[in-house]
Design a protein around this motif. Structure first.
Motif, short mmCIF file in Angstrom:
data_model
loop_
_atom_site.label_atom_id
_atom_site.label_comp_id
_atom_site.label_asym_id
_atom_site.label_seq_id
_atom_site.Cartn_x
_atom_site.Cartn_y
_atom_site.Cartn_z
N ALA A 35 0.85 -1.19 0.00
CA ALA A 35 0.00 0.00 0.00
C ALA A 35 0.89 1.25 0.00
O ALA A 35 0.65 2.21 -0.75
CB ALA A 35 -0.91 -0.01 1.23
N TYR A 36 1.94 1.20 0.82
CA TYR A 36 2.86 2.35 0.90
C TYR A 36 3.52 2.59 -0.47
O TYR A 36 3.59 3.72 -0.97
CB TYR A 36 3.94 2.09 1.97
N LEU A 37 3.99 1.51 -1.10
CA LEU A 37 4.70 1.65 -2.37
C LEU A 37 3.77 2.06 -3.51
O LEU A 37 4.19 2.73 -4.46
CB LEU A 37 5.43 0.34 -2.72
N THR A 38 2.49 1.69 -3.42
CA THR A 38 1.53 2.11 -4.43
C THR A 38 1.43 3.64 -4.42
O THR A 38 1.49 4.30 -5.47
CB THR A 38 0.13 1.50 -4.14
N ASP A 39 1.34 4.20 -3.21
CA ASP A 39 1.29 5.67 -3.10
C ASP A 39 2.59 6.30 -3.58
O ASP A 39 2.60 7.33 -4.24
CB ASP A 39 1.05 6.08 -1.63
N LEU A 40 3.72 5.64 -3.20
CA LEU A 40 5.02 6.21 -3.57
C LEU A 40 5.19 6.22 -5.10
O LEU A 40 5.65 7.21 -5.67
CB LEU A 40 6.15 5.40 -2.91
#
Ligand code: HEM
Length: 405
Positions: free
Chosen positions: A191-196
């Motif tokens: 989820a974090y990397l999707t935003d990043l």
């Protein structure tokens, strides 16, 4: 009933367990500590054969039943691959080449060269912050260094680094005992990397994720999901492994003062020494899961289709059929063909970066501490649980100035 070789004896001395298996049962029917049936391959040539056999697959996404079918009662085979299967490590050709290409195009030799001064600076600042007499070389140095380097490489903003370190450690560490924690950490990381990735697309910078987004937009042959899964892979594959290159290599040096003295006297030996650290006690015990898509014969043993395969890199690197006196630690050995970085199409994509990080870490540690030694008896050092990573739980060291007595 199938016993697991990954038991207390293994935890105490994996090399002894592997030596026994290489001799008596080089292709062994056993189970993981999570009660999943596997074939464990321990000889050098058999390991390399299994890693290049096109009938042995790594693509689990479309075949979750292979894991299920090999679970013993109460077994749990789910791992991070269940959450982030859309990357090269869990793919076969032709998908594998397509997914690997985008990283190869972005993760260039120039990018690694440019990272060098940053790695030197991060390493020096970690060394500056150490307590003067005694510290845990793992927790205080070997764990943060590669995590911070991956943070810089991928373009993770600095305030997010602690969270990233926690997630990546849980993904790997948790795999030993708590599959639920692994899944939760992998999901949070994704989820974090999707935003990043979305942020990098909107506002590209000079980092690997921005470069991959660029290649992706030009090439258009990898999906957004695959891009995020690939960033996840780089994060977890590049962290813990490098931690234990530093930890295991330092343990080997401190346990062999003659070799340490040779290295101190001739810093030019460092590149060869790093290859010997990787051979002698590499960071990965068994490579990631594979499975047979057809019946195969390995080392004279017939393995039916639909079986899980584990290859032991740690064991292959101590095979007397491949190395003279394999249990001898010798930094001048030049072990050209070790398999610590794997073999075949999945050969570690980050090997050049890992070598640069290792070289900087050992050079700076040895220069900074001319009389480094273990702060506990060697037999108090413990290996961490789990069959994927081969690394210590802690490495307490003392820094006696050279002028001391
Ligand atoms: C000393 C440190 C390292 C060791 C010992 C290591 C070891 C390995 C091994 C054994 C594999 C193959 C696994 C298998 O076939 O099941 C692998 C794959 C991979 N590694 Fe590393 N690794 C290290 C550092 C890194 C770093 C720093 C990165 C990236 C920043 C990285 C990225 C990857 C990737 C992307 C793959 C998948 C390659 C593919 O499937 O084609 N590794 N590594």
């Amino acid at each position: 009933m199938i016993d697991s070789v990954f038991d207390q004896n293994y935890l105490r001395d994996p090399h002894q367990v592997y030596a026994h298996l290489r001799q008596r049962s080089p292709v062994a029917r056993t189970a993981t500590s999570q009660a999943v049936k596997v074939w464990l391959i321990t000889r050098f040539e058999d390991v390399r054969a299994a890693m290049t056999d096109p009938r042995i697959s790594k693509a689990f996404a479309d075949h979750p039943e292979v894991f299920k079918a090999n679970e013993l009662e109460g077994g749990d085979s789910r791992g991070a691959a269940a959450v982030a299967p859309d990357n090269m490590l869990f793919s076969d050709p032709p998908d594998h080449a397509r997914l690997r290409r985008i990283v190869v195009k972005a993760f260039t030799a120039g990018r690694i060269r440019a990272l060098r001064p940053r790695i030197e600076q991060i390493s020096a600042s970690l060394l500056d912050a150490l307590p003067p007499d005694e510290f845990d070389l793992l927790k205080d140095y070997a764990v943060p260094l590669p995590a911070m380097v991956i943070g810089v490489l991928l373009g993770v903003p600095e305030p997010d680094w602690p969270r990233m370190i926690r997630l990546s450690s849980t993904t790997i560490e948790g795999s030993a005992r708590d599959p639920k924690a692994v899944l939760a950490a992998a999901e949070e990381t994704l989820a974090y990397l999707t935003d990043l990735c979305a942020a990098k697309r909107a506002d590209p910078a000079d980092d690997l994720i921005s470069a991959m987004v660029h290649v992706h937009d030009e090439d258009g042959r990898i999906s957004d999901v695959e891009l995020v899964s690939t960033s996840w892979l780089l994060l977890v594959a590049g962290h813990e492994t490098t931690v234990h290159l530093i930890g295991n290599g330092m343990r080997a040096l401190l346990g062999h003062p003659d070799q340490l003295a040779r290295l101190r006297a001739a810093a030019g030996l460092l590149p060869d020494a790093i290859e010997e650290f990787l051979r002698y006690d590499g960071p990965i015990s068994t490579a990631t899961f594979r499975y047979t898509t057809e019946p195969v014969t390995i080392g004279g043993v017939d393995i039916p289709a639909g079986q899980l395969i584990l290859v032991s890199l740690l064991s292959a690197n101590r095979d007397a059929g491949q190395y003279d006196d394999p249990d001898r630690f010798d930094i001048t050995r030049k072990p050209a063909q070790h398999v610590a970085f794997g073999h075949g199409i999945h050969y570690c994509l980050g090997a050049p970066l890992a070598r640069v990080e290792g070289e900087i870490a050992f050079r700076q540690l040895l220069e900074r501490f001319p009389a480094l030694e273990l702060a506990v008896p060697a037999d108090r050092l413990a290996w961490r649980e789990g069959m994927l990573m081969h690394g210590l739980t802690a490495l307490p060291v003392r820094t006696r100035p050279a002028t001391d007595g």
